[in-house]
Structure formats: structure tokens, C-alpha cells
Design a protein around this motif. Structure first.
Motif, short mmCIF file in Angstrom:
data_model
loop_
_atom_site.label_atom_id
_atom_site.label_comp_id
_atom_site.label_asym_id
_atom_site.label_seq_id
_atom_site.Cartn_x
_atom_site.Cartn_y
_atom_site.Cartn_z
N GLU A 192 0.83 -1.21 0.00
CA GLU A 192 0.00 0.00 0.00
C GLU A 192 0.86 1.25 0.00
O GLU A 192 0.60 2.22 -0.73
CB GLU A 192 -0.93 -0.01 1.20
CG GLU A 192 -1.86 1.21 1.22
CD GLU A 192 -2.67 1.30 2.50
OE1 GLU A 192 -3.74 1.93 2.47
OE2 GLU A 192 -2.21 0.79 3.54
N ALA A 193 1.92 1.23 0.79
CA ALA A 193 2.82 2.39 0.86
C ALA A 193 3.50 2.62 -0.49
O ALA A 193 3.64 3.76 -0.96
CB ALA A 193 3.87 2.17 1.96
N THR A 194 3.90 1.47 -1.11
CA THR A 194 4.54 1.59 -2.44
C THR A 194 3.58 2.18 -3.47
O THR A 194 3.93 3.08 -4.25
CB THR A 194 5.02 0.22 -2.91
OG1 THR A 194 5.97 -0.30 -1.96
CG2 THR A 194 5.70 0.31 -4.29
N LEU A 195 2.35 1.67 -3.47
CA LEU A 195 1.35 2.17 -4.41
C LEU A 195 1.05 3.65 -4.16
O LEU A 195 0.88 4.42 -5.11
CB LEU A 195 0.07 1.35 -4.30
CG LEU A 195 0.18 -0.10 -4.82
CD1 LEU A 195 -1.11 -0.87 -4.51
CD2 LEU A 195 0.44 -0.12 -6.32
N GLN A 196 0.98 4.02 -2.90
CA GLN A 196 0.74 5.43 -2.58
C GLN A 196 1.88 6.30 -3.08
O GLN A 196 1.66 7.40 -3.61
CB GLN A 196 0.57 5.59 -1.05
CG GLN A 196 -0.72 5.03 -0.49
CD GLN A 196 -1.94 5.86 -0.90
OE1 GLN A 196 -1.82 6.91 -1.52
NE2 GLN A 196 -3.12 5.33 -0.59
N GLY A 197 3.11 5.80 -2.94
CA GLY A 197 4.26 6.55 -3.44
C GLY A 197 4.23 6.69 -4.96
O GLY A 197 4.52 7.76 -5.52
N GLU A 198 3.87 5.60 -5.64
CA GLU A 198 3.77 5.65 -7.10
C GLU A 198 2.68 6.62 -7.54
O GLU A 198 2.82 7.36 -8.52
CB GLU A 198 3.50 4.25 -7.64
CG GLU A 198 4.70 3.30 -7.50
CD GLU A 198 4.36 1.90 -7.96
OE1 GLU A 198 3.18 1.66 -8.27
OE2 GLU A 198 5.28 1.07 -8.02
N LYS A 199 1.56 6.60 -6.79
CA LYS A 199 0.47 7.51 -7.13
C LYS A 199 0.88 8.97 -6.93
O LYS A 199 0.56 9.85 -7.74
CB LYS A 199 -0.78 7.21 -6.30
CG LYS A 199 -1.98 8.09 -6.66
CD LYS A 199 -3.18 7.72 -5.86
CE LYS A 199 -4.37 8.62 -6.24
NZ LYS A 199 -4.12 10.02 -5.97
N GLU A 200 1.61 9.20 -5.85
CA GLU A 200 2.08 10.57 -5.61
C GLU A 200 3.02 11.03 -6.74
O GLU A 200 2.96 12.18 -7.18
CB GLU A 200 2.80 10.64 -4.26
CG GLU A 200 1.86 10.51 -3.07
CD GLU A 200 2.61 10.47 -1.75
OE1 GLU A 200 3.87 10.57 -1.80
OE2 GLU A 200 1.97 10.35 -0.70
N ALA A 201 3.87 10.10 -7.19
CA ALA A 201 4.78 10.44 -8.30
C ALA A 201 3.99 10.73 -9.57
O ALA A 201 4.29 11.68 -10.32
CB ALA A 201 5.77 9.29 -8.54
N LEU A 202 2.97 9.93 -9.82
CA LEU A 202 2.12 10.17 -10.99
C LEU A 202 1.39 11.50 -10.88
O LEU A 202 1.24 12.23 -11.85
CB LEU A 202 1.12 9.03 -11.15
CG LEU A 202 1.70 7.69 -11.64
CD1 LEU A 202 0.62 6.61 -11.59
CD2 LEU A 202 2.25 7.81 -13.05
N ASP A 203 0.92 11.81 -9.66
CA ASP A 203 0.23 13.09 -9.45
C ASP A 203 1.17 14.27 -9.71
O ASP A 203 0.77 15.28 -10.31
CB ASP A 203 -0.33 13.15 -8.02
CG ASP A 203 -1.51 12.21 -7.82
OD1 ASP A 203 -2.13 11.84 -8.83
OD2 ASP A 203 -1.80 11.85 -6.65
N GLU A 204 2.42 14.15 -9.24
CA GLU A 204 3.39 15.23 -9.47
C GLU A 204 3.68 15.38 -10.97
O GLU A 204 3.75 16.50 -11.50
CB GLU A 204 4.69 14.92 -8.71
CG GLU A 204 4.55 15.04 -7.20
CD GLU A 204 5.86 14.69 -6.50
OE1 GLU A 204 6.85 14.40 -7.19
OE2 GLU A 204 5.87 14.71 -5.24
N LEU A 205 3.86 14.24 -11.66
CA LEU A 205 4.11 14.29 -13.10
C LEU A 205 2.92 14.89 -13.82
O LEU A 205 3.06 15.70 -14.74
CB LEU A 205 4.39 12.88 -13.62
CG LEU A 205 4.67 12.75 -15.12
CD1 LEU A 205 5.88 13.59 -15.52
CD2 LEU A 205 4.90 11.28 -15.50
#
Length: 479
Positions: A192-205
Motif C-alpha cells: 500500500e505504501a509503495t502504491l501510494q508513493g507511485e500515485k504521488e509520483a504520478l500526481d506530481e508528473l
């Protein structure tokens, strides 16, 4: 030179006496008219010069406007290419945004699934924890003091051992299950933490791409505005160019009108000068001042350029007229220099006098002088030098025309030309016709020596239009 001055003085006195006899008042009036016409020509020329300056200025403005319009067109084309590139960038970014939206949506679904798994793991862990607590509590409440107590309770060693092993197995199972659920829950939490991090990266991009898209959109909007301004500037330049072209056409029309007016004034001036000379010459039967047609006057100090010019004129007028015919034309030019009735005092001024010699008027004289001097025979140069040395076979006659074209005229005939003292070719008593001898008699239909390009070989061009009095361009006075 002294003889020439004496002759000019003598002729001048005769001219003055003739002027008074014809009426000085009329002559003065004509001279005044000539002066006024000259002033009008000068003023018209000044207007022509000013108008030409205006035309040049307008043409420069037209050229500058065309250059500006061309630069605007180039800038507009560059802007349009840049806008096209921005639109392509915007479309590409838009595709990236759609792709990111898809990835973010997929990542959110994965997170939701992982969170559900995490909740399920937490529930299993909690249930296992409760079950384990219940078993531990039961075992605690029903625990035996020792294996011997169990043995005594069961009554057999095997039963006691089985019961003890069973209790140990349950405890071990609960421990392993608890450890497994804890590990599973931790793995789900890590996922879950990994997915949240990936989502945050996608949101920033996504945010950065949207920002870039906004920048591209702003640039496209600004570029479109600049293109619109260029379009307006080009239209304004086109309108200005059309206006300046109209102005230029108007100025050219004015210039053409001024030039036409100047030509009209010049024609009027030449007519007035001719009338003045005709009045001074009078309609008389002859003014021969020498006793014979062949005379020798004083030599004229000529430059090589003057010798060449006279030879070229002789070539154009009488190249095929034999030595006598060539000398006669040269003598007419030199007689005009000596005659005070003519204003010209140099060979070139006589040759260049307006409307006097048809080869000069037609341009053939200058063509030969500048581009075809090699076609002028040595015989023409010899005739020019003889005439310049003072030799004349036409007396002091100052007019000649083509005899075949004017058979009714009176005068001295040499070859194809007829020569006269007066503009009206008045009858002369005892004037013989002298035919020029053929130096090399040609066979029948053989081309003449140095045949000119036109039908009148002796005049270097077609027969010029004659004034009403019957004097052609090559035979009028030297005014």
C-alpha cells in the motif's frame, strides 16, 4: 584664323544690313519670342527635374514598403510555423495527460484493492488473535499441574502423551498462524505504501505536464495574437503600397505631360530659330561670294576626335559618293563654321545641332562612332582632313539634300546630292552639275561601297520629313 574672323565680320555686316532691310522690328520680336521660349523650356526642365525627384522619392518609399511587407510576410510565416509546432506540442502533451490519467486511475484501483486486502488481513489477524486468546485462556483455566497429573487423569501414558502433544501442537499452530498473518499484513501495508508513493509520483508528473500544457497554450495564444497583428500590418503595408503606386502613376503622368510640353516648346523654339534664319537668309536667287565652286579657305585647327567625327558623318551621308561627294559633305560642315549666320563654331556643334543631319537624328552616327568605327573607310578620313584643311568643291554652300528625292530643286549637283547657298534652293545662274567619278566602277547590281542599312545610302537613313518650305532634317540651318 584671322581670315576666318574677317569673313565672319564681313558676313556679319551683310547679315545686319539684310536684317535692317527685312525689318529690324520683326526680327527683334522673333528674338524676344525665342528668349521667352527658352525661359519656358528652362522652367519646364526644372519642373521635370523636380517631378523626377518626387518619382525617385516615391519609388524609394515603394521599395522600402515592399521590403517591410516582405519582412512581415516572413515573420508571419515563421510565427505560423511556430504556432503549428506549439499546437503539435499541445496535442502531444494532451496525449501524455490522458495516458497519465489512465495510469493514475489504474494505480488508484490497485490501492483500493490493496487496502481491501489489508483490511481483510487485519480482520483475520484480529480473529486469529481472539481465537488464540480464547484457547490460551481455556488452556490456562484447564491446565494440569504436570504431565503426571495428565497421566493420572487419562489413566494411560499414551493418552496423556497424545493430549500433551495436542495441546503443544495447538499452541505452535496458533503461534505460526499469528506470525504468518502479521507478515501478510506487513506485506500488504508495504505494498500500500509503495502504491501510494507511485500515485504521488504520478500526481506530481501530472501536475508538471498540466503546467507545461498551460504554458504551451499561453504561448500559442500569444503567437496567434502576433500573427493577427502581422496580418493587420501586412494589410496596412499593402494598402500603403497601393496608394504609393497610385501616387507614382500620377507622378509619371505628370512627368510625361511635362516632357511632352518641353518637346512641344523645343519644337516651337526650333521652328522660331528656323524662321529667324530663313528671314535673315531671304528668298534670293543666290549669295555666292566666291568666283568658283572650288575654293580653298583657311585651315581649321581640329582635334583627332573632331577629324573622326567628321569622317563618321561623311561615312553616314556619302560613303558611296566618290571623293567629290565625300569632300562636298565635309565642306558643308566647315562652311557652316565659317558662316556667321550659323551659331555653331566647332565641328561637333555643327554635327550635333538639332535636326540638321538625319544620321545624327536617327542614331546611326553615334552607333558607328561608338561601336563600328572600323567600317569607316580611309577615303572618308581623307575627305574629312581635306575639308578641315580648308578645301571646298561646293564654294561656300551650306545646304545639301538628296537630288533624286527633290529633282525640282536648283543648285550644284555632285553625285546623288544637290548643294545650295540658300535654304530654299533658289535658282543659281551658271551652276554646273558635277557627277562624282566612280573610283572602281561596279558591275551591274554589284553592292555599293559601304552600303548603308536603309534605302537612302547617302543620307544614312530614310528621307526625313521636310518642313513646308521643303528643307529636310539634314539640310536645314545650323540653329
Amino acid at each position: 584664323m584671322k581670315n576666318k574672323r574677317l569673313q565672319k565680320i564681313t558676313y556679319g555686316m551683310a547679315g545686319i544690313i539684310m536684317a535692317f532691310s527685312l525689318g529690324f522690328a520683326s526680327h527683334a520680336t522673333k528674338t524676344s519670342d525665342i528668349d521667352r521660349t527658352k525661359d519656358e523650356i528652362d522652367k519646364t526642365q526644372e519642373e521635370i527635374d523636380r517631378q523626377q525627384e518626387e518619382i525617385d522619392k516615391t519609388q524609394q518609399e515603394i521599395n522600402a514598403t515592399k521590403s517591410k511587407q516582405q519582412k512581415l510576410e516572413e515573420a508571419k510565416a515563421n510565427m505560423e510555423a511556430y504556432l503549428k509546432d506549439l499546437n503539435n506540442q499541445y496535442a502531444s502533451i494532451n496525449e501524455e495527460i490522458e495516458e497519465l490519467n489512465q495510469k493514475i486511475e489504474e494505480k488508484e484501483q490497485e490501492i483500493e484493492k490493496t487496502q481491501a486486502e489489508l483490511e481483510e488481513a487485519k480482520e483475520i489477524e484480529a480473529k486469529q488473535y481472539e481465537d488464540m486468546k480464547s484457547r490460551i485462556q481455556y488452556m490456562y483455566e484447564n491446565s494440569q499441574a504436570s504431565f503426571f497429573a495428565i497421566l493420572l487423569e487419562e489413566g494411560s501414558f499414551a493418552s496423556a502423551l497424545n493430549k500433551a502433544n495436542y495441546a503443544a501442537s495447538i499452541a505452535d499452530y496458533d503461534r505460526k498462524m499469528m506470525e504468518n498473518y502479521v507478515t501478510q499484513k506487513e506485506a500488504v501495508e508495504e505494498k500500500e505504501a509503495t502504491l501510494q508513493g507511485e500515485k504521488e509520483a504520478l500526481d506530481e508528473l501530472y501536475a508538471s505536464i498540466v503546467e507545461k500544457q498551460d504554458e504551451v497554450s499561453a504561448l500559442a495564444k500569444s503567437t496567434s495574437g502576433k500573427i493577427g497583428q502581422h496580418v493587420n500590418d501586412i494589410a496596412a503595408a499593402e494598402a500603403a503600397l497601393n496608394g504609393k503606386n497610385d501616387t507614382l502613376e500620377g507622378q509619371k503622368e505628370v512627368l510625361a505631360s511635362l516632357i511632352a510640353e518641353k518637346k512641344k516648346l523645343e519644337a516651337s523654339l526650333e521652328a522660331a530659330k528656323l524662321a529667324e534664319i530663313n528671314a535673315s537668309l531671304g528668298n534670293v536667287a543666290g549669295v555666292q561670294t566666291t568666283g568658283s565652286d572650288y575654293v580653298h579657305y583657311g585651315a581649321y585647327s581640329a582635334t583627332e576626335e573632331e577629324v573622326t567625327a567628321l569622317a563618321v558623318l561623311i561615312h553616314c551621308e556619302a560613303a558611296n559618293q566618290g571623293d567629290a561627294g565625300r569632300l562636298a559633305v565635309g565642306a558643308v560642315v566647315m562652311n557652316r563654321i565659317r558662316d556667321p549666320r550659323f551659331a555653331q563654331s566647332t565641328i561637333m556643334s555643327v554635327i550635333r545641332a538639332p535636326g540638321q543631319f538625319s544620321p545624327v537624328t536617327s542614331g546611326r552616327f553615334d552607333l558607328v562612332l561608338q561601336q563600328d568605327l572600323g567600317s569607316v573607310s580611309q577615303a572618308c578620313f581623307d575627305a574629312a582632313r581635306r575639308a578641315i584643311a580648308g578645301e571646298s568643291n561646293v564654294g561656300n554652300r551650306v545646304f545639301f539634300r538628296t537630288h533624286n528625292n527633290n529633282p525640282a530643286l536648283s543648285g550644284l549637283i555632285i553625285g546623288a546630292h544637290i548643294f545650295s547657298y540658300t535654304w530654299n534652293y533658289a535658282p543659281e545662274e551658271g551652276t554646273p552639275s558635277v557627277s562624282a567619278p566612280e573610283e572602281n566602277p561596279p558591275e551591274e547590281n554589284q553592292p555599293e561601297e559601304n552600303p548603308p542599312e536603309t534605302e537612302n545610302p547617302d543620307e544614312g537613313g530614310s528621307e526625313p520629313s521636310a518642313p513646308e518650305e521643303g528643307i529636310s532634317e539634314g539640310d536645314t540651318s545650323g540653329v
